[in-house]
Motif scaffolding. Sequence first.
Motif, mmCIF file in Angstrom:
data_model
loop_
_atom_site.group_PDB
_atom_site.id
_atom_site.type_symbol
_atom_site.label_atom_id
_atom_site.label_comp_id
_atom_site.label_asym_id
_atom_site.label_seq_id
_atom_site.Cartn_x
_atom_site.Cartn_y
_atom_site.Cartn_z
ATOM 1 N N GLU A 97 -20.460 1.467 -1.514
ATOM 2 C CA GLU A 97 -20.203 2.454 -2.899
ATOM 3 C C GLU A 97 -21.436 2.670 -3.388
ATOM 4 O O GLU A 97 -22.148 1.850 -4.014
ATOM 5 N N SER B 16 -8.332 4.300 -3.256
ATOM 6 C CA SER B 16 -8.833 3.669 -1.993
ATOM 7 C C SER B 16 -8.843 2.111 -2.275
ATOM 8 O O SER B 16 -9.219 1.379 -1.290
ATOM 9 N N SER C 48 -16.775 -0.554 -0.058
ATOM 10 C CA SER C 48 -15.364 0.314 -0.455
ATOM 11 C C SER C 48 -14.390 0.070 0.912
ATOM 12 O O SER C 48 -14.965 -0.384 1.939
ATOM 13 N N THR C 49 -13.185 0.257 0.701
ATOM 14 C CA THR C 49 -11.985 0.146 1.706
ATOM 15 C C THR C 49 -12.236 1.058 2.942
ATOM 16 O O THR C 49 -11.946 1.201 3.912
ATOM 17 N N HIS C 50 -13.297 2.031 2.559
ATOM 18 C CA HIS C 50 -13.651 3.163 3.487
ATOM 19 C C HIS C 50 -14.900 2.701 4.303
ATOM 20 O O HIS C 50 -15.265 3.537 5.161
ATOM 21 N N THR D 161 -11.299 9.584 -4.948
ATOM 22 C CA THR D 161 -12.552 9.455 -4.218
ATOM 23 C C THR D 161 -13.170 10.812 -3.819
ATOM 24 O O THR D 161 -12.426 11.948 -3.761
ATOM 25 N N HIS E 43 0.783 -1.285 0.058
ATOM 26 C CA HIS E 43 -0.077 -0.005 0.035
ATOM 27 C C HIS E 43 1.021 1.206 0.015
ATOM 28 O O HIS E 43 0.236 2.441 -0.320
ATOM 29 N N GLY F 294 -15.824 9.244 0.596
ATOM 30 C CA GLY F 294 -14.948 8.077 0.502
ATOM 31 C C GLY F 294 -15.528 7.207 -0.726
ATOM 32 O O GLY F 294 -14.735 6.144 -0.691
ATOM 33 N N HIS G 117 -7.511 -1.660 -2.390
ATOM 34 C CA HIS G 117 -6.554 -2.358 -1.556
ATOM 35 C C HIS G 117 -5.078 -2.458 -2.092
ATOM 36 O O HIS G 117 -4.675 -2.468 -3.196
ATOM 37 N N TRP H 68 -4.452 2.727 7.236
ATOM 38 C CA TRP H 68 -4.839 2.619 6.319
ATOM 39 C C TRP H 68 -6.322 2.187 6.154
ATOM 40 O O TRP H 68 -6.723 1.472 6.942
ATOM 41 N N PRO H 69 -7.086 2.617 5.064
ATOM 42 C CA PRO H 69 -6.599 3.270 3.832
ATOM 43 C C PRO H 69 -6.377 4.618 3.879
ATOM 44 O O PRO H 69 -6.009 5.422 3.058
ATOM 45 N N VAL H 70 -6.506 5.308 5.218
ATOM 46 C CA VAL H 70 -6.394 6.565 5.199
ATOM 47 C C VAL H 70 -5.178 6.882 6.532
ATOM 48 O O VAL H 70 -5.283 6.425 7.683
#
Length: 920
Positions: free
Chosen positions: A608, A550, A602-604, A571, A272, A575, A552, A801-803
């Motif tokens: 979505e 965002s 989503s990874t957030h 994004t 990442h 997100g 993986h 992660w992801p932020v």
Amino acid sequence: MTLPKFDEGLTESQMISHMKRLGSMNKVFKSFIGMGYYDTFVPAVILRNIMENPGWYTQYTPYQAEIAQGRLESLLNFQTMITDLTALPMSNASLLDEGTAAAEAMAMCNNIQKGKKKTFVIASNCHPQTIDICKTRADGFDLKVVVADLKDFDYSSKDVCGVLVQYPGTEGEVLDYGEFIKDAHANGVKVVMATDLLALTVLKPPGELGADIVVGSAQRFGVPMGYGGPHAAFLATSQEYKRMMPGRIIGLSVDTMGKQALRMAMQTREQHIRRDKATSNICTAQALLANMAAMYAVYHGPEGLKAIADRVHGLAGTFAHGLKKLGTVTVQELPFFDTVKVKCADAKAIADAAYKSEMNLRIVDSNTITLSFDETTTLEDVDKLFKVFAGGKSVNFTAASLAPEVQTTIPSGLVRNSPYLTHQIFNSYHTEHELLRYICKLQSKDLSLCHSMIPLGSCTMKLNATVEMMPVTWPEFANIHPFAPTEQALGYQEMFNDLGDLLSTITGFDSVSLQPNAGAAGEYAGLMVIRAYHVARGDSHRNVCIIPVSAHGTNPASAAMCGMKIVPVGTDAKGNINIEELRKAAEANKEHLSALMVTYPSTHGVYEEGIDEICKIIHDNGGQVYMDGANMNAQVGLTSPGYIGADVCHLNLHKTFCIPHGGGGPGMGPIGVKKHLAPFLPSHPVIATGGLPAPENQQPLGTISAAPWGSALILPISYCYIAMMGSKGLTDASKIAILNANYMAKRLESHYPVLFRGVNGTCAHEFIIDLRHFKNTAGIEAEDIAKRLIDYGFHGPTMSWPVPGTLMIEPTESESKAELDRFCDALISIREEIAEIENGKADINNNVLKGAPHPPSMLMSDTWTKPYTRDYAAFPAPWLRGAKFWPTTGRVDNVYGDRNLICTLLPVSQMAEEQAAVNA
């Protein structure tokens, strides 16, 4: 969602009966097939106390080193074992299997030459599955693979980046590669050698022959064949190439008290961070199996391993000697270790006769058979083979009578003289009592699901039910060679077909491949299916892959491995993928668009909102939609990738479908596809495979994993989970996972900002709390909170992660409300500790968070200079008085370890010198 066959869900007792029926359909014959897979005795103390022990198999990857020192030591043992036996100084902590390890080595050769030499030459004496995997992987790198006999290797083109040879060869021959390697090096070519660890206890090691990279499998060191896996592969090389190595590497460092501690080294190689520039797309490997193999070496020690090797070599020699006395066939005269090559008039007739005596031989061609001997072979087995080769007639000698006459076939120049496994760890625990204590000592240092929830976002650490785990160690599943005739594995085949149907129904796809043996392998396989589809349609120019920022971490690395050009899209504030930016990217690349990689939810941690529109945009512009299956825990029974509009999706069976993480592996990553992609699913050169159910007009993309059905031995875990849950149970699990996440988010929102929410103000099965502002108000970062959680008895959530500067929390459906509350209480208590810094009651630089975690050695020291009490450090919550999990080190210094990279066990004297240097 209605599941075929198991809609209602089986009870535990019904499940055990069902699996016993399937097991009874498998026939465990004596295997002499070899080809990288050998029967072995798993020492019972290792079987019971590691393989069957949730204290070892439910641990997570050792990201939090302070509560992972036990398995880190065991993995360091593994690395030391590999470096000692190969005589190369650097090893990783395992890879997926021997074939993919060879492919990773091929990629290293390409990288070493900076992509300027585009030919990779493979010796024809390599295992066929290894050759096919390298051919498949080479396509994505635009490499040309040439398979040739050693005598025909040609470097005149000046375009060869590396060569791969097998030692011993797939048909058993032991060759002296010394001059060959000198010639390769004289032409600027790197040499990769695939080898066998047991053979290296008696053969001159590859490092002494001059090999640059060495790969292989540690399977025969006490890990069951399991119809193909999981097994710990390895890759060893020189210090020069350490930053190009794939996989995890364990290294020595120090903690805040200056004491030596272990951790995963060189974390900047994380996917990442480096994305498409990553060394490899592998994010975990085979830690559980590496630990078993390492303990096997610890248990037997150097003398015990050599005794096993000598016995195996002696049995092979006795068999060859007996065949020569019989005179009915011709035995290859080349030196061998454990595999005897036989020339005969009718190979099939001999193999059929052996089959009737429940023995499997390898037919190389119509006139050639090979027989590989292993740790479990007996003199009685050799006598049975003599009778087979004598046409069923009795012979006038026995293996026992011949054995004293047998001399080694290994030439003196290839006999190993250098020592190995000299460290005291490999020379101390040779009784069951001592090994048991050593295993338990290491286990006591590691936090697992036995202790508390592990709330990792996107890693789904859920219950691994005991009944699901039981069949894995039954001999009927564990002791079958992956290349045994399929009629000997009818129980496995029925399970594969059922599991294929179940996963197809759950995902909304038409066909499934079980071959990819990790999530990263599934990503790669899914993209390669898309690539093969485009090529079959004459669209080989389609090579653009759109990947949201965002996505993986492994997604960009997987796309790069497939030779795709990556186009990132951003994004929005919520997100979600920026749909207009995506639309522009798709339209701008319309003629070359291959795929979109998307994660849903989503990874957030939110569903979505425009996922159907996103899929339509990609399809309208000629692309295919690849969905990352990491977040299937929020889809099962509620929606599906196929329903949403995806064309292919990989499934992390070690996440949603309950295969335990094993301290950093094993995993499984099957892929599901729509009907138009089904013909391109991977196959295998030894045992043909394909989609389940089998599609028409098969045009397989190649081979993804060394075994036909990947890590088949752990598939019963997911199969049992799905069968026992049934349709309603699986749907309820998704609902409860979402409910749990929203409950926790609601409890925590007045203490920490929850970063993203869906349109109705809810999250999916995971959520992100934002910690970034604490750096300004209190000097506190995400790592400080994760380390303080250790003092409360918890593993930290997914960190930054992801932020960056956040924690992502996933409770799963497996945790009770009481456990969710306990974790929330810990985070709320930590928020109060942060508030004390913010209002000046605690020092901004010297506080309980910056000092965390607090091991007993710190708390019990003669001096205590902290501005807070020892009691406050150790027992910040009331429940800790009744049961406390203690970290074994203070906070580990990653930077120090990378600057002073040590990745093998040091002798006691050198350890003392290193510690003295730190103290100085």
